[in-house]
Design an enzyme around this catalytic site. Sequence first.
Site, short mmCIF file in Angstrom:
data_model
loop_
_atom_site.label_atom_id
_atom_site.label_comp_id
_atom_site.label_asym_id
_atom_site.label_seq_id
_atom_site.Cartn_x
_atom_site.Cartn_y
_atom_site.Cartn_z
N GLY A 216 -35.03 -51.83 -43.12
CA GLY A 216 -36.00 -52.64 -42.40
C GLY A 216 -35.75 -52.58 -40.90
O GLY A 216 -35.34 -51.55 -40.35
N SER A 217 -35.96 -53.70 -40.23
CA SER A 217 -36.02 -53.71 -38.77
C SER A 217 -34.70 -53.48 -38.06
O SER A 217 -34.69 -53.27 -36.84
CB SER A 217 -36.64 -55.02 -38.28
OG SER A 217 -37.99 -55.09 -38.66
N ILE A 218 -33.57 -53.53 -38.76
CA ILE A 218 -32.32 -53.20 -38.05
C ILE A 218 -32.34 -51.75 -37.58
O ILE A 218 -31.64 -51.39 -36.62
CB ILE A 218 -31.06 -53.47 -38.91
CG1 ILE A 218 -31.00 -52.55 -40.14
CG2 ILE A 218 -30.97 -54.94 -39.30
CD1 ILE A 218 -29.67 -52.57 -40.86
#
Length: 491
Positions: A216-218
């Site tokens: 995801g956004s990491i």
Amino acid sequence: MNRQIRRVAATVGVLLLALLINLNYVQVVKSNAYRNDPDNRRVLLNEYSNPRGQIVVDGAPIAESVPTKDELKYQRKYPQGPVYAPLTGYYSFIYGADALEQTENEWLSGTDDRLLTNRFTDLLTGRNPTGGSVTLTINDAAQQAAYQALAGRRGAVVAIDPSTGAILAAATSPSYDPNTLSGHNADSAGTAWAKLTKDDNAPMLNRAFQASYPPGSIFKVVVAAAALKAGIKPTDQVPAPTVLDLPDGGTMTNFNGEKCGNGKTDSMDSALTTSCNTAFANIGIQLGEQALTEEAAAFGIDNQPWHVPLAVGRSTVGDIPDDSALGQASIGQRSVQLTPLQAAMIAAAVENNGVLMRPYLVAQLQAPNLSVLSRAQPQELSTVLTRGQDEQLKAMMEHVVTSGTGTKAAIAGYTVGGKTGTADNGPVDAQGNFELAPHAWFIGFATDTAHPIAVAVVLENAGVTGSESAGGEAAAPVAATVMQAYLNDTK
């Protein structure tokens, strides 16, 4: 008469030759098979006739041999049980060895060539032979905090010293008690083994090193690093529409249709702070596949297996067939997969002025007399950014914690940076919705002159589908707890 003698001699010669061949076959070709045969009781009794060396954390054993009163003279004990099980593994007379008990077996058993002098001395003095000890890089306070903060939820925590690569914590949940497998009661061990191997929660899986997840956004931290290399500044405005039409079909939105910036553009700094999907998908497409995959490889994401010495699963960007897929990969979805250890490496490289160090778990190998025969030497793996570029990325990650999605990772008195992530995963129903709740992620660092720390937390299926808040709400507090415990312990 001479003919008969020659026949007898020839027969005897053939028999002797056959005997020699058989002896060589048994002693050379088949020796390992016979030695490792579980039915070879002599080998088993010999294995348990001497104590193995200890596995040590902060001066205390997390695996040790204790004397018994049964036929097998020593039994392996694990004082911390589940807290360290993914690292120690088990040493069982039925099921063999796992994890460090396996990878460091020659040292722990005393058969390593570097311990030859010690074995010879023991023979001359009549002392009981003993294996060497393995000292780990783990900080007990950080490990205990990580295990307790997971609180039985499926997931993992990894912490690293960014300046050296030393692994400070590697906790997995759920875990198991290796003492149930190391006992000398075959029935009890067999019952425990059956229960563990049939458990759908996979308690024997080392999630910290061997499990991989969509990040995801990491993953936007990697994209931001590639953008900085390409000359995009944190203050530069980038396209950030509420709905992004992907180049090869499909659309992308932000959580709950939220607006980034003015609804059309946003600065890269602000886009990372608020975790704007459309902005980073646009950035990734603008950079191109090569720039993205090269930067990922600089962070260690290159689909190659490696060891610390425990085996580490593969982390990969995956296949990117077109620009739509590239946009999806740029927000950590599509085919991107990271292990928690790899995720921690991303934060560690940013904290360490853009230099990625090779992670390692074993600090020292000690002989039975406690002399140090091997000491780990930190190694640089790569430079992910120049120092100036890295300062910009570090500041962007600090904004995530001070005013963005990661505020629950803040620690009073310390500069903390990070990135939250909520990763969709699992099967999709007929309406195109994910059937499983998303994974919650947080990666980050706490800056300290003497004792910096970088951490990654993943909690499986801990979020709400479509929500960007899972990483900040569920994973960030765990990261703060672990970093705080380490910083308090090293004051």
